[in-house]
Design an enzyme around this catalytic site. Structure first.
Site, PDB file in Angstrom:
ATOM      1  N   PRO A   1     -32.502  -8.682  -6.880  1.00 18.95           N
ATOM      2  CA  PRO A   1     -31.352  -9.312  -6.010  1.00 18.95           C
ATOM      3  C   PRO A   1     -31.274  -8.995  -4.415  1.00 18.95           C
ATOM      4  CG  PRO A   1     -30.180  -8.813  -7.976  1.00 18.95           C
ATOM      5  CD  PRO A   1     -31.296  -8.027  -7.746  1.00 18.95           C
ATOM      6  N   GLU A   2     -31.537  -9.644  -3.589  1.00 18.93           N
ATOM      7  CA  GLU A   2     -31.375  -9.294  -2.193  1.00 18.93           C
ATOM      8  C   GLU A   2     -30.387 -10.067  -1.632  1.00 18.93           C
ATOM      9  OE1 GLU A   2     -35.509  -9.789  -0.268  1.00 18.93           O
ATOM     10  OE2 GLU A   2     -36.333  -9.225  -1.967  1.00 18.93           O
TER      11      GLU A   2
END
Ligand SMILES: [Zn+2]
Length: 280
Positions: A2-3
């Site tokens: 996840p960014e």
């Protein structure tokens, strides 16, 4: 992994938990290493019986601001999902998937569950957010992040521009997916030495970073592997990417084959025609 767009999607999904109180905390016995700095028991004691006053995000970190309690000052619960972590809000009888490592029971009977296949994620309870997140660069969607500031940071660095985009001290929240996508949108070769970018190229990159991140948030993040939002659903931006994991496929702009190389040890996807090595 996840960014920024994925973590921001989760934050927005969980925002309605503001005002809820954490009544009980259970940490799985095989997951004590995800709790940082204190024992799982001490962690549970410190966050129990506190109200969630705010849910913020800094880079790839989620920050739950928890109320003061019995004369103790407020604290922050910080969460970093790393590779395979997820944070979902469920009914107690709901199935939020396997690999649940921590369960926070809330005063309305629902649960906030932290799941993590590989157990590389991290949970902290800290007095100040900085104690968990450390030194982070500007938020790319904030007013602090300007084209001039980006150009200044790039000018100091001899590393490839792709590697500099991944440095959380330069910009907070960008990882492998959105670094590749932003460089494609800016028509810059990922191996260009950062310090050689002109003011004009830095401006192009600045605009590209913001557009790519906003588009990805609009599509509720990218689910290439494990990412799910705050309700356990997949995002859809993985269907919209232009270069990431499209090795050998046709570039949507020019028809050339998307190539894959390693930059700073990371898989990097780009269009050799749209992103030439030389300056243009
Ligand atoms: Zn192309």
């Amino acid at each position: 992994m996840p960014e920024l767009p994925e973590v921001e999607t989760i934050r927005r999904d969980l925002e309605h938990l503001r005002g809820r109180t954490i009544t009980r905390v259970c940490i799985a016995s095989n997951a004590d290493r995800i709790i940082r700095g204190v024992s799982p028991d001490a962690f549970a004691r410190r966050i129990s019986r506190r109200r969630i006053d705010d849910i913020a995000r800094r880079g790839k970190y989620l920050l739950f601001h928890l109320s003061n309690r019995d004369g103790d000052p407020s604290v922050y619960l910080a969460v970093h999902l790393r590779m395979t972590g997820s944070l979902t809000h469920c009914r107690p009888d709901g199935d939020c998937g396997p690999y649940t490592r921590a369960v926070l029971s809330l005063d309305d009977g629902t649960e906030l569950r932290y799941s993590d296949l590989r157990k590389l994620g991290q949970l902290w309870v800290v007095d100040r957010p900085e104690d968990a997140v450390g030194a982070l660069g500007p938020e790319p969607l904030s007013d602090d992040f300007t084209a001039d500031r980006l150009h200044e940071s790039l000018m100091k660095r001899r590393a490839p521009v792709k590697a500099v985009l991944l440095d959380q001290r330069v910009i907070a929240g960008i990882g492998n997916i959105y670094a590749d996508e932003a460089l494609f949108a800016a028509r810059l070769h990922p191996q260009r030495q950062a310090s050689t970018l002109s003011a004009d190229e830095a401006r192009r990159l600045h605009r590209a970073i913001r557009r790519v991140l906003r588009d990805a948030i609009g599509n509720r993040g990218s689910s290439f592997r494990d990412y799910v939002d705050g309700a356990g659903r997949e995002g859809s931006h993985q269907l919209k990417v232009k270069v990431f994991r499209r090795t050998g496929k046709e570039c949507y702009v020019c028809g050339a084959e998307i190539a894959r190389i390693k930059v700073g040890g990371r898989s990097t996807h780009f269009c050799p025609h749209c992103q030439p090595v030389e300056d243009r």
